[in-house]
Design an enzyme around this catalytic site. Structure first.
Site, PDB file in Angstrom:
ATOM      1  N   CYS A  87       0.830  -1.201   0.000  1.00  0.00           N
ATOM      2  CA  CYS A  87       0.000   0.000   0.000  1.00  0.00           C
ATOM      3  C   CYS A  87       0.870   1.259   0.000  1.00  0.00           C
ATOM      4  CB  CYS A  87      -0.980  -0.056   1.184  1.00  0.00           C
ATOM      5  SG  CYS A  87      -2.362   1.092   1.054  1.00  0.00           S
ATOM      6  N   HIS A 120      -2.911  -5.519   1.095  1.00  0.00           N
ATOM      7  CA  HIS A 120      -2.196  -5.824   2.335  1.00  0.00           C
ATOM      8  C   HIS A 120      -2.143  -7.326   2.599  1.00  0.00           C
ATOM      9  CE1 HIS A 120      -1.613  -1.774   4.077  1.00  0.00           C
ATOM     10  NE2 HIS A 120      -2.758  -1.466   3.488  1.00  0.00           N
ATOM     11  N   GLU A 157      -0.144  -8.788   4.389  1.00  0.00           N
ATOM     12  CA  GLU A 157       0.278  -8.976   5.783  1.00  0.00           C
ATOM     13  C   GLU A 157      -0.865  -8.855   6.784  1.00  0.00           C
ATOM     14  OE1 GLU A 157       0.470  -4.466   5.339  1.00  0.00           O
ATOM     15  OE2 GLU A 157       0.561  -6.267   4.077  1.00  0.00           O
TER      16      GLU A 157
END
Length: 286
Positions: free
Chosen positions: A105, A198, A200
């Protein structure tokens, strides 16, 4: 020998505190935990370039890491404020160091601006919750960043800004109807892989962020009321605790690419496998 990562936190001190209060960890702490789940013996250092006076590695310090990752952020890469300028300059130093780098991002956005591409408010509007139907571009076919992903997939996402133009020589690896979703950028001897979404984020971390966005989610028509936001957040938290809840997965159109942590973190795993480990060997650190 254990891998050494530098995790670059994109948020200001206030932004870090807000996320930690709602989720229990900062973006960088959470990202480090994801890296250590992939490589349990990994050593992760954190740095905070948004902070004035922060002690930041340069030159040989950056080159001493096996990999560098850049987190998300609430900042805007086109704002001429010092907290942004410091991160752009750090990213230029990362490129010059030659250390393999990756970002999510904000990470993709700041890497774009550092290499003289452009970022702007997305004319398509905010992409929030889940980025849908991400697909490879023609140039992205066979790219190792997306190895193991199906032809179309979804991923957690929260962003208003987007890459408007990639730097010269960059490869757009994936897109969806909202815009550029993944890219490879070469600049000043360095190579960066980045995604707009994202990988993660757990669903619990996504829920913590959306829980702080009640006003925008209602004002922009994503939810009809604050109760709708709270209901959506509650469903995400329930799915995080129990990914086998088929009723909730069906209700929100989520599959294993989002629900399974091994699949959701595919791009980060590919970064470690295809960029970090080979570079470590080439540098004689194996």
């Amino acid at each position: 020998m254990a891998l050494r990562f530098l995790v670059v936190e994109g948020n200001t001190r206030d932004g870090r505190a807000a996320h930690k209060a709602s989720f229990g960890a900062t973006y960088s702490e959470s990202y480090a935990a994801t890296l250590q789940a992939i490589m349990p013996d990994a050593v992760c250092d954190l740095c905070f370039p948004a902070d004035e006076g922060a002690n930041l590695p340069t030159g040989e310090g950056l080159a001493s890491y096996d990999g560098i990752v850049v987190t998300g952020s609430a900042l805007h890469a086109y704002d001429p404020e010092p907290a942004v300028a410091r991160q752009i300059e750090l990213m230029r130093a990362v490129y010059a160091s030659g250390t393999p780098s990756f970002g999510s991002c904000w990470g993709l956005q700041v890497a774009t601006v550092a290499a003289y591409g452009t970022v702007a408010v997305n004319p398509q509007g905010r992409e929030v919750g889940i980025a849908r139907r991400i697909v490879r571009t023609a140039d992205g076919q066979g790219h190792a960043l997306l190895a193991g992903r199906p032809e179309a997939f979804d991923a957690p996402a929260v962003h208003l800004d987007a890459v408007a133009a990639v730097p010269e020589g960059a490869i757009i690896v994936a897109k969806n109807d909202v815009g550029i979703q993944a890219a490879e950028i070469r600049h000043d001897g360095g190579l960066f892989w980045g995604v707009q979404y994202h990988p993660e984020f757990s669903l619990a971390e996504l829920a913590a962020i959306l829980g702080r966005m009640t006003g925008p989610l209602v004002a922009e028509g994503f939810c009809r009321s604050e109760d709708d936001v709270r209901s959506y957040v509650a469903d995400l938290l329930a799915l995080d605790r129990e990914p086998t809840r088929g009723d909730l997965a069906w209700r929100h159109g989520l599959d294993a690419q989002v629900l399974d942590p091994l699949l959701r973190t595919t791009e980060i795993r590919n970064f470690v496998r295809h960029r970090v480990l080979p570079a470590k060997s080439e540098r004689g650190r194996a």
